[in-house]
Scaffold this active site. Sequence first.
Site, PDB file in Angstrom:
ATOM      1  CG  LEU A  38      27.504  -8.065   7.342  1.00 31.11           C
ATOM      2  CD1 LEU A  38      28.445  -8.644   8.398  1.00 31.11           C
ATOM      3  CD2 LEU A  38      27.108  -9.144   6.335  1.00 31.11           C
ATOM      4  CE  LYS A  63      27.260   8.321   7.149  1.00 32.82           C
ATOM      5  NZ  LYS A  63      28.607   7.745   7.397  1.00 32.82           N
ATOM      6  CG  ASP A  86      29.372   6.606  19.533  1.00 32.71           C
ATOM      7  OD1 ASP A  86      30.006   5.591  19.179  1.00 32.71           O
ATOM      8  OD2 ASP A  86      29.860   7.753  19.550  1.00 32.71           O
ATOM      9  CB  SER A 168      35.015 -12.973  11.957  1.00 31.72           C
ATOM     10  OG  SER A 168      35.739 -13.232  10.769  1.00 31.72           O
ATOM     11  CE1 TYR A 205      36.453  -7.027  12.150  1.00 29.36           C
ATOM     12  CE2 TYR A 205      37.504  -8.817  10.951  1.00 29.36           C
ATOM     13  CZ  TYR A 205      36.367  -8.150  11.345  1.00 29.36           C
ATOM     14  OH  TYR A 205      35.131  -8.608  10.925  1.00 29.36           O
ATOM     15  CE  LYS A 209      34.258  -9.138  14.214  1.00 24.86           C
ATOM     16  NZ  LYS A 209      32.887  -8.795  14.682  1.00 24.86           N
TER      17      LYS A 209
END
Length: 343
Positions: A38, A63, A86, A168, A205, A209
Amino acid sequence: MKLSFFTFIRGQFAKQPPVVKGDLAGKTVIVLGANTGLGFEASKHFARMNPGRLILACRNQSKGHAALDRLKSATGYGKAELWLIDLADFESVKKFADKFERDGGRLDILVENAALSTSKYEATKDGWEVSLQVSNLSTPLLAFLLLPAMIKTAEQHATVPRLVVVASEVHYWATLEKKILENPDMLKTMASAKYCTEKIMSSRYLLTKLLNIFFVRAFNDRLPSSTPLVINAINPGLCKTELSREEHGIASLFTAIFLNIFAFSAEQGSRQLVYGAVANADNPEALRGQFISACQVTEVSDFVLSHEGVKAQDQLWDELIGILGRVDSKVPAIASQYLSAQR
């Protein structure tokens, strides 16, 4: 509002609105987790709006550099910068904020795209369960530390900066059990090794959220209405990203099949992040403190709106300020200067 599994699946087949475009000339945009998924797709959309500065905030240097190359190749935008951060390390967050205070200048858009999905307990070197630290401690910490820069930008450039937190719709399926609601140290308890059983971690998770939603609403409640700053929470939907990369075996296979059938692409999901950051340019107040899904303001869960949810939200805020104040003494000072008692 409640969300059934059937309604969730139906939403995954809904046609996604095209990406909203805005004028980012001369503006500065920071995107967390910008090297993949995303965050990277949102960065591509921002790059095409030609911002004055676009900062990709990534954890991994190699990366991150690869993302810069891919971004330039895809968009032609060559001014993107890689800054390392981080979120599982408070010192790294503080160093990022200190660097921005020295070198960053204005800050118009901060997209806090931070999430970690794990079903196993792991403590960071700071002593917190890693997914909770990433999503619910370091994410607010960075928001607090960069808040002065955003408000200064608003004052100097007569603009309305945006703070976008990626949440979410799974928060509809999360709640806080009684022993947490009645605990004076909610965050500390939820992050403890004793509390984080296999069962608890299986829905961690969802909890992170829910806590994102609480943070955005609590922050907005304390942000004076006269302050030219918009904070909102975004639901990108279920997307094909690297979020489930830690899964293995049968679980990994099931997840892959499920995602292939039902998930949006990362690009489709990223449109929601961009919406929160640039939509309603003529009336940004319409998005202040809101939960946004499918490019429209959407009601949060019944639990969030309930009496016990509101009480938990306020308690979590107070506890958060205390915890982060011990991480960096600037936090309570910033909260005192720029935020008020609950409106």
